[in-house]
Motif scaffolding. Structure first.
Motif, PDB file in Angstrom:
ATOM      1  N   GLY A  29     -38.000 108.634  59.660  1.00 61.61           N
ATOM      2  CA  GLY A  29     -36.650 108.861  60.175  1.00 61.61           C
ATOM      3  C   GLY A  29     -36.134 107.576  60.774  1.00 61.61           C
ATOM      4  O   GLY A  29     -36.830 106.559  60.810  1.00 61.61           O
ATOM      5  N   HIS A  30     -34.923 107.590  61.249  1.00 66.97           N
ATOM      6  CA  HIS A  30     -34.339 106.425  61.906  1.00 66.97           C
ATOM      7  C   HIS A  30     -34.139 106.784  63.362  1.00 66.97           C
ATOM      8  O   HIS A  30     -33.238 107.540  63.700  1.00 66.97           O
ATOM      9  N   ARG A  31     -34.981 106.243  64.228  1.00 70.66           N
ATOM     10  CA  ARG A  31     -35.065 106.650  65.632  1.00 70.66           C
ATOM     11  C   ARG A  31     -34.154 105.837  66.538  1.00 70.66           C
ATOM     12  O   ARG A  31     -34.514 105.516  67.667  1.00 70.66           O
ATOM     13  N   GLY A  32     -32.987 105.530  66.076  1.00 70.45           N
ATOM     14  CA  GLY A  32     -32.002 104.768  66.843  1.00 70.45           C
ATOM     15  C   GLY A  32     -30.780 104.549  65.987  1.00 70.45           C
ATOM     16  O   GLY A  32     -30.614 105.189  64.946  1.00 70.45           O
TER      17      GLY A  32
ATOM     18  N   TRP B 196     -26.760 105.050  61.120  1.00 68.50           N
ATOM     19  CA  TRP B 196     -26.710 106.072  62.161  1.00 68.50           C
ATOM     20  C   TRP B 196     -28.097 106.587  62.496  1.00 68.50           C
ATOM     21  O   TRP B 196     -29.036 106.455  61.709  1.00 68.50           O
ATOM     22  N   TRP B 197     -28.202 107.237  63.642  1.00 63.88           N
ATOM     23  CA  TRP B 197     -29.424 107.904  64.084  1.00 63.88           C
ATOM     24  C   TRP B 197     -29.739 109.028  63.110  1.00 63.88           C
ATOM     25  O   TRP B 197     -28.878 109.822  62.761  1.00 63.88           O
ATOM     26  N   ASP B 198     -30.985 109.089  62.648  1.00 64.40           N
ATOM     27  CA  ASP B 198     -31.426 110.113  61.705  1.00 64.40           C
ATOM     28  C   ASP B 198     -32.823 110.541  62.143  1.00 64.40           C
ATOM     29  O   ASP B 198     -33.823 110.013  61.662  1.00 64.40           O
ATOM     30  N   PRO B 199     -32.899 111.488  63.085  1.00 62.23           N
ATOM     31  CA  PRO B 199     -34.193 111.830  63.669  1.00 62.23           C
ATOM     32  C   PRO B 199     -35.139 112.448  62.650  1.00 62.23           C
ATOM     33  O   PRO B 199     -34.715 113.159  61.747  1.00 62.23           O
ATOM     34  N   PRO B 200     -36.422 112.175  62.821  1.00 63.06           N
ATOM     35  CA  PRO B 200     -37.405 112.771  61.905  1.00 63.06           C
ATOM     36  C   PRO B 200     -37.589 114.252  62.217  1.00 63.06           C
ATOM     37  O   PRO B 200     -37.367 114.685  63.350  1.00 63.06           O
ATOM     38  N   PRO B 201     -38.026 115.043  61.245  1.00 62.89           N
ATOM     39  CA  PRO B 201     -38.235 116.468  61.479  1.00 62.89           C
ATOM     40  C   PRO B 201     -39.424 116.751  62.411  1.00 62.89           C
ATOM     41  O   PRO B 201     -39.463 117.771  63.066  1.00 62.89           O
ATOM     42  N   THR B 202     -40.392 115.831  62.454  1.00 63.68           N
ATOM     43  CA  THR B 202     -41.539 115.944  63.361  1.00 63.68           C
ATOM     44  C   THR B 202     -41.755 114.567  63.995  1.00 63.68           C
ATOM     45  O   THR B 202     -41.283 113.556  63.460  1.00 63.68           O
ATOM     46  N   PRO B 203     -42.472 114.492  65.110  1.00 70.81           N
ATOM     47  CA  PRO B 203     -42.638 113.204  65.798  1.00 70.81           C
ATOM     48  C   PRO B 203     -43.231 112.086  64.943  1.00 70.81           C
ATOM     49  O   PRO B 203     -42.946 110.920  65.186  1.00 70.81           O
TER      50      PRO B 203
ATOM     51  N   SER C 293     -36.812 109.860  75.538  1.00 72.01           N
ATOM     52  CA  SER C 293     -37.089 110.708  76.687  1.00 72.01           C
ATOM     53  C   SER C 293     -38.573 111.001  76.611  1.00 72.01           C
ATOM     54  O   SER C 293     -39.056 111.515  75.596  1.00 72.01           O
ATOM     55  N   GLY C 294     -39.321 110.650  77.632  1.00 70.55           N
ATOM     56  CA  GLY C 294     -40.771 110.806  77.573  1.00 70.55           C
ATOM     57  C   GLY C 294     -41.382 109.758  76.653  1.00 70.55           C
ATOM     58  O   GLY C 294     -40.831 108.682  76.472  1.00 70.55           O
ATOM     59  N   GLU C 295     -42.517 110.110  76.048  1.00 67.79           N
ATOM     60  CA  GLU C 295     -43.219 109.144  75.194  1.00 67.79           C
ATOM     61  C   GLU C 295     -42.743 109.113  73.749  1.00 67.79           C
ATOM     62  O   GLU C 295     -42.801 108.088  73.103  1.00 67.79           O
ATOM     63  N   ASN C 296     -42.299 110.252  73.210  1.00 69.05           N
ATOM     64  CA  ASN C 296     -41.944 110.239  71.786  1.00 69.05           C
ATOM     65  C   ASN C 296     -40.798 111.187  71.441  1.00 69.05           C
ATOM     66  O   ASN C 296     -40.683 111.622  70.303  1.00 69.05           O
ATOM     67  N   THR C 297     -39.932 111.494  72.397  1.00 69.80           N
ATOM     68  CA  THR C 297     -38.754 112.298  72.079  1.00 69.80           C
ATOM     69  C   THR C 297     -37.572 111.350  71.956  1.00 69.80           C
ATOM     70  O   THR C 297     -37.068 110.832  72.964  1.00 69.80           O
ATOM     71  N   TYR C 298     -37.169 111.099  70.731  1.00 70.48           N
ATOM     72  CA  TYR C 298     -36.074 110.174  70.479  1.00 70.48           C
ATOM     73  C   TYR C 298     -34.742 110.913  70.518  1.00 70.48           C
ATOM     74  O   TYR C 298     -34.626 112.030  70.029  1.00 70.48           O
ATOM     75  N   LEU C 299     -33.746 110.269  71.113  1.00 72.15           N
ATOM     76  CA  LEU C 299     -32.398 110.823  71.218  1.00 72.15           C
ATOM     77  C   LEU C 299     -31.413 109.843  70.592  1.00 72.15           C
ATOM     78  O   LEU C 299     -31.723 108.661  70.410  1.00 72.15           O
ATOM     79  N   ASP C 300     -30.226 110.317  70.310  1.00 74.94           N
ATOM     80  CA  ASP C 300     -29.174 109.465  69.766  1.00 74.94           C
ATOM     81  C   ASP C 300     -28.616 108.601  70.892  1.00 74.94           C
ATOM     82  O   ASP C 300     -28.005 109.121  71.832  1.00 74.94           O
TER      83      ASP C 300
END
Length: 171
Positions: free
Chosen positions: A56-59, A45-52, A141-148
């Motif tokens: 984390g798992h960005r997908g 599953w998607w597991d976003p990092p706490p900071t850019p 979204s943008g250059e480094n905002t990862y979404l699920d």
């Protein structure tokens, strides 16, 4: 008590949805389709990092056999189709500026090409970071905002089953 809690959660879910991260994503890509044939099987599953720049798992990783055809989840334009660190990568820019990525793949489309929702755009190849073959599917979204990326897909309709008269001998 459990039934009451479940009913309450189902009733509140639509009201809470706008507050959830990525809740507006489906509105930006109304024609979203699955990147792989149904049913999707999530290996990770998607597991976003706490900071850019943190780990984390960005997908999401979707289990699929090597050779499976990958489809564009929405209409858009090919942003990138080529190799990154020895792995085939495809990136599509969707309406509203979102970008979806697929790897490891052999792209079937070229940079700058227009694609339609559901169009076969790549073939899954070996070399993923999963123990078994999988498609890593990302959304930016943008250059480094990862979404699920799963937020692109229509949500399933919940169905409640009766608690009596079940065919498998339930009470």
């Amino acid at each position: 008590m459990t039934t009451l809690l479940l009913t309450l959660l189902l009733a509140l879910a639509p009201a809470l949805a706008p507050a959830l991260p990525g809740a507006l994503v489906p509105a930006l890509v109304p024609a979203a389709v699955r990147p792989l044939p149904a049913p999707l099987s999530v290996a990770r599953w998607w597991d976003p990092p706490p900071t850019p720049y943190a780990a984390g798992h960005r997908g999401v990783d979707l289990s699929a056999p090597v050779g499976e055809r990958v489809r564009a989840v929405g209409p858009g334009r090919v942003h990138y189709a080529g190799q990154v660190a020895g792995r085939g990568v495809l990136s599509l820019t969707l309406p509203g500026g979102l970008r979806t990525t697929y790897e490891p793949v052999r792209p079937l489309v070229a940079e700058g090409e227009e694609v339609t929702a559901g169009q076969e755009v790549a073939v899954l190849t070996a070399g993923s970071h999963c123990p078994a073959p999988c498609l890593h599917w990302g959304l930016l979204s943008g250059e480094n905002t990862y979404l699920d990326p799963l937020t692109l897909l229509p949500r399933p309709t919940p169905r409640l089953l009766p608690t009596t008269g079940l065919p498998y001998g339930g009470t």
